[in-house]
Design a protein around this motif. Structure first.
Motif, mmCIF file in Angstrom:
data_model
loop_
_atom_site.group_PDB
_atom_site.id
_atom_site.type_symbol
_atom_site.label_atom_id
_atom_site.label_comp_id
_atom_site.label_asym_id
_atom_site.label_seq_id
_atom_site.Cartn_x
_atom_site.Cartn_y
_atom_site.Cartn_z
ATOM 1 N N LEU A 192 0.848 -1.177 0.000
ATOM 2 C CA LEU A 192 0.000 0.000 0.000
ATOM 3 C C LEU A 192 0.894 1.241 0.000
ATOM 4 C CD1 LEU A 192 -2.979 1.087 0.287
ATOM 5 C CD2 LEU A 192 -2.618 0.934 2.733
ATOM 6 N N GLU A 193 0.649 2.097 -0.932
ATOM 7 C CA GLU A 193 1.435 3.315 -1.092
ATOM 8 C C GLU A 193 1.381 4.183 0.167
ATOM 9 O OE1 GLU A 193 1.696 6.923 -4.402
ATOM 10 O OE2 GLU A 193 0.142 5.405 -4.564
ATOM 11 N N ALA A 194 0.219 4.221 0.813
ATOM 12 C CA ALA A 194 0.060 5.031 2.024
ATOM 13 C C ALA A 194 0.998 4.557 3.131
ATOM 14 C CB ALA A 194 -1.384 4.987 2.502
ATOM 15 N N ALA A 195 1.171 3.255 3.270
ATOM 16 C CA ALA A 195 2.070 2.718 4.295
ATOM 17 C C ALA A 195 3.505 3.158 4.032
ATOM 18 C CB ALA A 195 1.974 1.195 4.341
ATOM 19 N N ALA A 196 3.888 3.185 2.782
ATOM 20 C CA ALA A 196 5.242 3.617 2.433
ATOM 21 C C ALA A 196 5.440 5.091 2.786
ATOM 22 C CB ALA A 196 5.503 3.393 0.952
ATOM 23 N N TYR A 197 4.491 5.939 2.410
ATOM 24 C CA TYR A 197 4.607 7.358 2.748
ATOM 25 C C TYR A 197 4.641 7.553 4.262
ATOM 26 C CZ TYR A 197 3.888 8.930 -2.058
ATOM 27 O OH TYR A 197 4.028 9.179 -3.399
ATOM 28 N N TYR A 198 3.782 6.840 4.982
ATOM 29 C CA TYR A 198 3.752 6.953 6.439
ATOM 30 C C TYR A 198 5.099 6.554 7.036
ATOM 31 C CZ TYR A 198 2.799 6.117 11.310
ATOM 32 O OH TYR A 198 2.875 6.143 12.679
ATOM 33 N N SER A 199 5.638 5.431 6.611
ATOM 34 C CA SER A 199 6.897 4.953 7.191
ATOM 35 C C SER A 199 8.046 5.919 6.919
ATOM 36 C CB SER A 199 7.234 3.547 6.703
ATOM 37 O OG SER A 199 7.514 3.548 5.326
ATOM 38 N N LEU A 200 7.931 6.706 5.862
ATOM 39 C CA LEU A 200 8.949 7.712 5.543
ATOM 40 C C LEU A 200 8.685 9.038 6.254
ATOM 41 C CD1 LEU A 200 9.297 7.041 1.710
ATOM 42 C CD2 LEU A 200 10.956 6.481 3.508
ATOM 43 N N GLY A 201 7.571 9.126 6.978
ATOM 44 C CA GLY A 201 7.234 10.363 7.682
ATOM 45 C C GLY A 201 6.586 11.408 6.811
ATOM 46 N N ASN A 202 6.111 11.018 5.630
ATOM 47 C CA ASN A 202 5.443 11.947 4.720
ATOM 48 C C ASN A 202 3.931 11.860 4.961
ATOM 49 O OD1 ASN A 202 4.509 13.499 2.601
ATOM 50 N ND2 ASN A 202 6.071 12.763 1.183
ATOM 51 N N TYR A 203 3.493 12.513 6.029
ATOM 52 C CA TYR A 203 2.117 12.358 6.500
ATOM 53 C C TYR A 203 1.088 13.016 5.590
ATOM 54 C CZ TYR A 203 4.876 10.978 10.484
ATOM 55 O OH TYR A 203 5.797 10.363 11.282
ATOM 56 N N ARG A 204 1.396 14.163 5.046
ATOM 57 C CA ARG A 204 0.437 14.817 4.130
ATOM 58 C C ARG A 204 0.194 13.960 2.891
ATOM 59 N NH1 ARG A 204 -0.848 19.492 6.222
ATOM 60 N NH2 ARG A 204 0.683 20.706 7.381
ATOM 61 N N GLN A 205 1.250 13.365 2.364
ATOM 62 C CA GLN A 205 1.098 12.510 1.184
ATOM 63 C C GLN A 205 0.314 11.243 1.532
ATOM 64 O OE1 GLN A 205 1.964 13.696 -1.746
ATOM 65 N NE2 GLN A 205 1.143 11.920 -2.796
ATOM 66 N N THR A 206 0.509 10.722 2.741
ATOM 67 C CA THR A 206 -0.258 9.559 3.192
ATOM 68 C C THR A 206 -1.744 9.879 3.147
ATOM 69 O OG1 THR A 206 1.531 8.931 4.699
ATOM 70 C CG2 THR A 206 -0.638 7.950 5.102
ATOM 71 N N VAL A 207 -2.111 11.009 3.730
ATOM 72 C CA VAL A 207 -3.524 11.418 3.764
ATOM 73 C C VAL A 207 -4.045 11.638 2.349
ATOM 74 C CG1 VAL A 207 -5.127 13.217 4.537
ATOM 75 C CG2 VAL A 207 -3.334 12.388 6.079
ATOM 76 N N SER A 208 -3.263 12.270 1.512
ATOM 77 C CA SER A 208 -3.673 12.542 0.137
ATOM 78 C C SER A 208 -3.952 11.257 -0.637
ATOM 79 C CB SER A 208 -2.594 13.360 -0.566
ATOM 80 O OG SER A 208 -2.925 13.565 -1.919
ATOM 81 N N VAL A 209 -3.059 10.299 -0.528
ATOM 82 C CA VAL A 209 -3.217 9.034 -1.255
ATOM 83 C C VAL A 209 -4.484 8.305 -0.797
ATOM 84 C CG1 VAL A 209 -2.230 6.701 -1.470
ATOM 85 C CG2 VAL A 209 -0.800 8.698 -1.833
ATOM 86 N N VAL A 210 -4.683 8.225 0.511
ATOM 87 C CA VAL A 210 -5.850 7.503 1.034
ATOM 88 C C VAL A 210 -7.139 8.233 0.674
ATOM 89 C CG1 VAL A 210 -7.018 6.669 3.114
ATOM 90 C CG2 VAL A 210 -4.543 6.407 2.881
ATOM 91 N N SER A 211 -7.116 9.549 0.685
ATOM 92 C CA SER A 211 -8.323 10.331 0.383
ATOM 93 C C SER A 211 -8.811 10.108 -1.044
ATOM 94 C CB SER A 211 -8.060 11.818 0.626
ATOM 95 O OG SER A 211 -7.794 12.035 1.988
#
Length: 95
Positions: free
Chosen positions: A1-20
């Protein structure tokens, strides 16, 4: 899941964007969005995401979720546990 990758890298805004952008969110997608939002100082969005997760997955628990997530880096698991806890999600299965 792309969101998990962004989260693990600390890119929280991108995590939210991808899931949204997802029409149908898995339990993983919901959980990573909640965890990411715990870092973004938007309490209304965090509350809404948490409530959405619990409506879609009423038996969600932090411990149950972390039982299916596997990371070699235990610091990510620790951060994920803390972030989901900050959102007010239950630690153990509510049953």
């Amino acid at each position: 899941l792309e969101a998990a990758a962004y989260y693990s890298l600390g890119n929280y805004r991108q995590t939210v964007s991808v899931v949204s952008q997802l029409l149908h969110k898995s339990v993983r997608a919901h959980a990573y969005r909640v965890a990411a939002l715990s870092h973004l100082n938007d309490t209304e969005a965090l509350r809404h995401a948490r409530d959405e997760l619990l409506i879609a997955h009423p038996n969600f628990s932090i411990n149950g979720f972390l039982g299916i997530e596997f990371y070699r880096d235990k610091a990510i698991v620790k951060r994920l546990r803390a972030d989901l806890g900050k959102a007010g999600l239950p630690r153990n299965d509510p049953r």
